[in-house]
Design a protein around this motif. Structure first.
Motif, PDB file in Angstrom:
ATOM      1  N   ILE A 114       0.835  -1.200   0.000  1.00  0.00           N
ATOM      2  CA  ILE A 114       0.000   0.000   0.000  1.00  0.00           C
ATOM      3  C   ILE A 114       0.869   1.248   0.000  1.00  0.00           C
ATOM      4  CG2 ILE A 114      -1.646   1.355   1.364  1.00  0.00           C
ATOM      5  CD1 ILE A 114      -2.908  -1.231   2.276  1.00  0.00           C
ATOM      6  N   GLN A 115       1.938   1.227   0.775  1.00  0.00           N
ATOM      7  CA  GLN A 115       2.822   2.387   0.837  1.00  0.00           C
ATOM      8  C   GLN A 115       3.405   2.706  -0.530  1.00  0.00           C
ATOM      9  OE1 GLN A 115       5.593   3.249   4.282  1.00  0.00           O
ATOM     10  NE2 GLN A 115       7.130   2.712   2.765  1.00  0.00           N
ATOM     11  N   GLU A 116       3.819   1.689  -1.274  1.00  0.00           N
ATOM     12  CA  GLU A 116       4.385   1.909  -2.607  1.00  0.00           C
ATOM     13  C   GLU A 116       3.362   2.564  -3.539  1.00  0.00           C
ATOM     14  OE1 GLU A 116       5.743  -1.869  -3.916  1.00  0.00           O
ATOM     15  OE2 GLU A 116       7.438  -1.958  -2.512  1.00  0.00           O
ATOM     16  N   LYS A 117       2.109   2.089  -3.479  1.00  0.00           N
ATOM     17  CA  LYS A 117       1.062   2.667  -4.316  1.00  0.00           C
ATOM     18  C   LYS A 117       0.774   4.116  -3.925  1.00  0.00           C
ATOM     19  CE  LYS A 117      -1.221  -1.774  -5.179  1.00  0.00           C
ATOM     20  NZ  LYS A 117      -2.451  -2.580  -4.932  1.00  0.00           N
ATOM     21  N   VAL A 118       0.763   4.372  -2.619  1.00  0.00           N
ATOM     22  CA  VAL A 118       0.487   5.728  -2.132  1.00  0.00           C
ATOM     23  C   VAL A 118       1.586   6.692  -2.573  1.00  0.00           C
ATOM     24  CG1 VAL A 118       0.419   7.130  -0.046  1.00  0.00           C
ATOM     25  CG2 VAL A 118      -0.942   5.034  -0.179  1.00  0.00           C
ATOM     26  N   LEU A 119       2.839   6.273  -2.452  1.00  0.00           N
ATOM     27  CA  LEU A 119       3.944   7.149  -2.847  1.00  0.00           C
ATOM     28  C   LEU A 119       3.885   7.443  -4.350  1.00  0.00           C
ATOM     29  CD1 LEU A 119       6.921   5.689  -0.749  1.00  0.00           C
ATOM     30  CD2 LEU A 119       5.448   7.647  -0.231  1.00  0.00           C
ATOM     31  N   ALA A 120       3.544   6.427  -5.148  1.00  0.00           N
ATOM     32  CA  ALA A 120       3.412   6.641  -6.591  1.00  0.00           C
ATOM     33  C   ALA A 120       2.281   7.627  -6.884  1.00  0.00           C
ATOM     34  CB  ALA A 120       3.160   5.314  -7.293  1.00  0.00           C
ATOM     35  N   SER A 121       1.202   7.533  -6.115  1.00  0.00           N
ATOM     36  CA  SER A 121       0.080   8.450  -6.302  1.00  0.00           C
ATOM     37  C   SER A 121       0.471   9.874  -5.932  1.00  0.00           C
ATOM     38  CB  SER A 121      -1.108   7.996  -5.442  1.00  0.00           C
ATOM     39  OG  SER A 121      -2.202   8.865  -5.589  1.00  0.00           O
ATOM     40  N   MET A 122       1.273  10.034  -4.879  1.00  0.00           N
ATOM     41  CA  MET A 122       1.736  11.368  -4.498  1.00  0.00           C
ATOM     42  C   MET A 122       2.577  11.976  -5.623  1.00  0.00           C
ATOM     43  SD  MET A 122       0.436  11.963  -1.544  1.00  0.00           S
ATOM     44  CE  MET A 122      -0.228  11.109  -0.101  1.00  0.00           C
ATOM     45  N   ARG A 123       3.341  11.137  -6.300  1.00  0.00           N
ATOM     46  CA  ARG A 123       4.121  11.630  -7.434  1.00  0.00           C
ATOM     47  C   ARG A 123       3.191  12.087  -8.552  1.00  0.00           C
ATOM     48  NH1 ARG A 123       8.051   8.076 -11.439  1.00  0.00           N
ATOM     49  NH2 ARG A 123       9.211   9.847 -12.319  1.00  0.00           N
ATOM     50  N   GLU A 124       2.132  11.306  -8.813  1.00  0.00           N
ATOM     51  CA  GLU A 124       1.191  11.661  -9.865  1.00  0.00           C
ATOM     52  C   GLU A 124       0.478  12.976  -9.569  1.00  0.00           C
ATOM     53  OE1 GLU A 124      -1.358   8.296 -10.049  1.00  0.00           O
ATOM     54  OE2 GLU A 124       0.173   6.968 -10.924  1.00  0.00           O
ATOM     55  N   HIS A 125       0.307  13.262  -8.275  1.00  0.00           N
ATOM     56  CA  HIS A 125      -0.338  14.517  -7.872  1.00  0.00           C
ATOM     57  C   HIS A 125       0.666  15.669  -7.814  1.00  0.00           C
ATOM     58  CE1 HIS A 125      -3.713  11.925  -6.618  1.00  0.00           C
ATOM     59  NE2 HIS A 125      -4.439  13.021  -6.634  1.00  0.00           N
ATOM     60  N   HIS A 126       1.923  15.397  -8.197  1.00  0.00           N
ATOM     61  CA  HIS A 126       2.976  16.425  -8.174  1.00  0.00           C
ATOM     62  C   HIS A 126       3.073  17.083  -6.800  1.00  0.00           C
ATOM     63  CE1 HIS A 126       3.244  15.929 -12.488  1.00  0.00           C
ATOM     64  NE2 HIS A 126       1.949  16.147 -12.592  1.00  0.00           N
ATOM     65  N   ALA A 127       3.088  16.234  -5.759  1.00  0.00           N
ATOM     66  CA  ALA A 127       3.155  16.742  -4.389  1.00  0.00           C
ATOM     67  C   ALA A 127       4.348  17.674  -4.211  1.00  0.00           C
ATOM     68  CB  ALA A 127       3.241  15.590  -3.398  1.00  0.00           C
ATOM     69  N   ALA A 128       4.113  18.776  -3.521  1.00  0.00           N
ATOM     70  CA  ALA A 128       5.188  19.736  -3.262  1.00  0.00           C
ATOM     71  C   ALA A 128       6.148  19.231  -2.206  1.00  0.00           C
ATOM     72  CB  ALA A 128       4.592  21.078  -2.838  1.00  0.00           C
ATOM     73  N   GLY A 129       5.707  18.248  -1.413  1.00  0.00           N
ATOM     74  CA  GLY A 129       6.536  17.677  -0.367  1.00  0.00           C
ATOM     75  C   GLY A 129       5.849  16.470   0.222  1.00  0.00           C
ATOM     76  N   LEU A 130       6.585  15.684   0.995  1.00  0.00           N
ATOM     77  CA  LEU A 130       6.037  14.451   1.554  1.00  0.00           C
ATOM     78  C   LEU A 130       6.532  14.253   2.973  1.00  0.00           C
ATOM     79  CD1 LEU A 130       4.456  11.764   0.908  1.00  0.00           C
ATOM     80  CD2 LEU A 130       6.695  10.768   0.431  1.00  0.00           C
ATOM     81  N   ILE A 131       5.581  13.921   3.869  1.00  0.00           N
ATOM     82  CA  ILE A 131       5.903  13.525   5.235  1.00  0.00           C
ATOM     83  C   ILE A 131       5.578  12.048   5.353  1.00  0.00           C
ATOM     84  CG2 ILE A 131       5.374  13.830   7.676  1.00  0.00           C
ATOM     85  CD1 ILE A 131       4.622  16.715   7.065  1.00  0.00           C
ATOM     86  N   LEU A 132       6.553  11.251   5.745  1.00  0.00           N
ATOM     87  CA  LEU A 132       6.396   9.801   5.760  1.00  0.00           C
ATOM     88  C   LEU A 132       6.765   9.208   7.107  1.00  0.00           C
ATOM     89  CD1 LEU A 132       6.036   7.010   4.314  1.00  0.00           C
ATOM     90  CD2 LEU A 132       8.468   7.187   3.675  1.00  0.00           C
ATOM     91  N   CYS A 133       5.812   8.474   7.710  1.00  0.00           N
ATOM     92  CA  CYS A 133       6.145   7.590   8.826  1.00  0.00           C
ATOM     93  C   CYS A 133       6.208   6.204   8.210  1.00  0.00           C
ATOM     94  CB  CYS A 133       5.096   7.654   9.929  1.00  0.00           C
ATOM     95  SG  CYS A 133       5.533   6.612  11.349  1.00  0.00           S
ATOM     96  N   PRO A 134       7.395   5.695   7.957  1.00  0.00           N
ATOM     97  CA  PRO A 134       7.536   4.489   7.140  1.00  0.00           C
ATOM     98  C   PRO A 134       6.973   3.233   7.788  1.00  0.00           C
ATOM     99  CG  PRO A 134       9.647   5.146   8.088  1.00  0.00           C
ATOM    100  CD  PRO A 134       8.694   6.241   8.395  1.00  0.00           C
ATOM    101  N   ALA A 135       6.354   2.390   6.956  1.00  0.00           N
ATOM    102  CA  ALA A 135       5.907   1.079   7.411  1.00  0.00           C
ATOM    103  C   ALA A 135       7.137   0.229   7.728  1.00  0.00           C
ATOM    104  CB  ALA A 135       5.064   0.414   6.320  1.00  0.00           C
ATOM    105  N   PHE A 136       6.944  -0.819   8.504  1.00  0.00           N
ATOM    106  CA  PHE A 136       8.057  -1.707   8.827  1.00  0.00           C
ATOM    107  C   PHE A 136       8.685  -2.270   7.553  1.00  0.00           C
ATOM    108  CE2 PHE A 136       6.055  -2.333  13.136  1.00  0.00           C
ATOM    109  CZ  PHE A 136       7.107  -1.750  13.827  1.00  0.00           C
ATOM    110  N   ASP A 137       9.988  -2.402   7.590  1.00  0.00           N
ATOM    111  CA  ASP A 137      10.772  -2.959   6.479  1.00  0.00           C
ATOM    112  C   ASP A 137      10.825  -2.049   5.259  1.00  0.00           C
ATOM    113  OD1 ASP A 137      11.308  -5.338   7.943  1.00  0.00           O
ATOM    114  OD2 ASP A 137       9.378  -6.165   7.341  1.00  0.00           O
TER     115      ASP A 137
END
Length: 363
Positions: A114-137
């Motif tokens: 899910i995290q990989e899909k979400v990050l790809a979606s943030m790229r598609e939305h041309h996010a100006a920045g990203l705050i990430l609490c990473p999932a395990f591993d």
């Protein structure tokens, strides 16, 4: 200044029309629409008044496609069931909205797919920045991926490997050490640690704080006293039941977080026991609900809302200065003593030290 115009059909008004109406340059209008702090308030008000008069609607999607960025900040959290993250998000959003950004939040539930899909979606939305609490591993390479995508990244709560990168979290080892020493000061010598299942840097740091406090005071630490449980209410409930079932059980417990402590409080109540009177408990995080539990929960407060604000400030600085040195911010642990760990306590706050923000050297 040009005379007032009749409201035009949607989509027919251009930035140049706004510039003529407001008596400013096209570039000034563009800066106002992007909420730039470089424009004087009275000028910005004039442009917005002109936009309202002409019926102009700012097409942010088109603007983001042109500039390859937007006013969207992505926030990716691993566990929204924990109220700590809800309070953290409120602090982040409050600061980001004040700066003219919109927050796009996603919950990964500790799933890498899910995290990989979400990050790809943030790229598609041309996010100006990203705050990430990473999932395990989560692989450390995520940092390089975000850099390659041109998205400024702030890692929160869980460190993402070694290296110099923007990070906001808490001083976990010191916080749990303080919590354990508080219980020791109350006269407890057999103290359990209700931890969590699995591994991770945060767990390792908090467990190390417990062990250090016990060692510093020359107290034994039976391996059975470190109870591996999920960091949930159910985990805390089951964990304290395991502790009480031991042949010679501990008389107190340090909990991995406040949610675990809430579950432990519930289990004690089911057995006719009261925290503070029959068994001492202390949590970690400082969520608002801790003050209103029964009995009120002692905790290590890292002020989730303020931590969220600090995190947002770090990302905003990075967005405006991509070449600045990485920043590492650790929220200071603050001991809040309530009835769950002391029968004599009516509610007290003991501040250990000020917050600590460290600027790391450039790579």
């Amino acid at each position: 200044m040009a005379s007032k115009s009749a409201v035009a059909a949607p989509g027919s008004v251009t930035i140049m029309d706004l510039a003529l109406q407001a008596g400013v340059s096209k570039s000034t209008v563009s800066l106002v629409l992007r909420n730039s702090p470089l424009i004087r308030p009275e000028t910005a008000a004039r442009v917005r008044e002109a936009a309202e008069q002409l019926g102009y609607v700012y097409n942010r999607q088109a603007a983001s496609l042109r500039g390859r960025s937007s006013n969207v900040i992505g926030i990716v959290i691993n566990d929204l069931a924990n109220p700590f993250f809800a309070e953290l998000l409120v602090g982040m959003e409050r600061r980001l909205v004040e700066a003219g950004y919109i927050c796009l939040m996603a919950h990964t539930d500790e799933r890498l797919d899910i995290q990989e899909k979400v990050l790809a979606s943030m790229r598609e939305h041309h996010a100006a920045g990203l705050i990430l609490c990473p999932a395990f591993d989560t692989p450390e390479s995520v940092r390089d991926t975000m850099a390659a995508w041109g998205i400024p990244l702030l890692v929160v709560i869980r460190p993402l490997g070694k290296g110099n990168y923007d990070f906001a979290g808490s001083d976990n080892e010191t916080g749990i050490r303080i919590a354990t020493e508080h219980l020791i000061a109350q006269g407890h010598k057999r103290i359990a640690f209700l931890g969590r299942v699995g591994v991770g840097k945060v767990y390792q740091q908090r467990r190390a704080g417990y062990r250090r406090a016990m060692k510093n005071h020359k107290l034994p630490t039976d391996p059975d006293w470190i109870v591996d449980i999920p960091p949930t209410r159910r985990g805390g409930h089951d964990g304290i039941c395991q502790v009480l079932a031991m042949p010679d059980p501990p008389t107190a417990a340090v909990c991995y977080n406040d949610v675990v402590a809430f579950g432990a409080l519930s289990a004690l109540g089911e057995r006719g026991l009261m925290a503070g009177r029959d068994f001492a408990l202390i949590g970690f995080d400082g969520v608002e609900a801790a003050e209103h539990s029964n009995p009120p929960l002692s905790t290590i407060d890292i002020e989730p809302g303020r931590l969220g604000e600090a995190a947002a400030d770090i990302l905003l600085r990075r967005i405006h200065d991509l070449g600045a040195p990485p920043v590492r911010h650790l929220a200071a642990p603050k001991l809040i003593v309530r009835q769950s760990s002391s029968t004599e306590c009516q509610g007290a706050t003991i501040k250990q030290r000020k917050g600590r923000t460290q600027t790391l050297p450039r790579r």
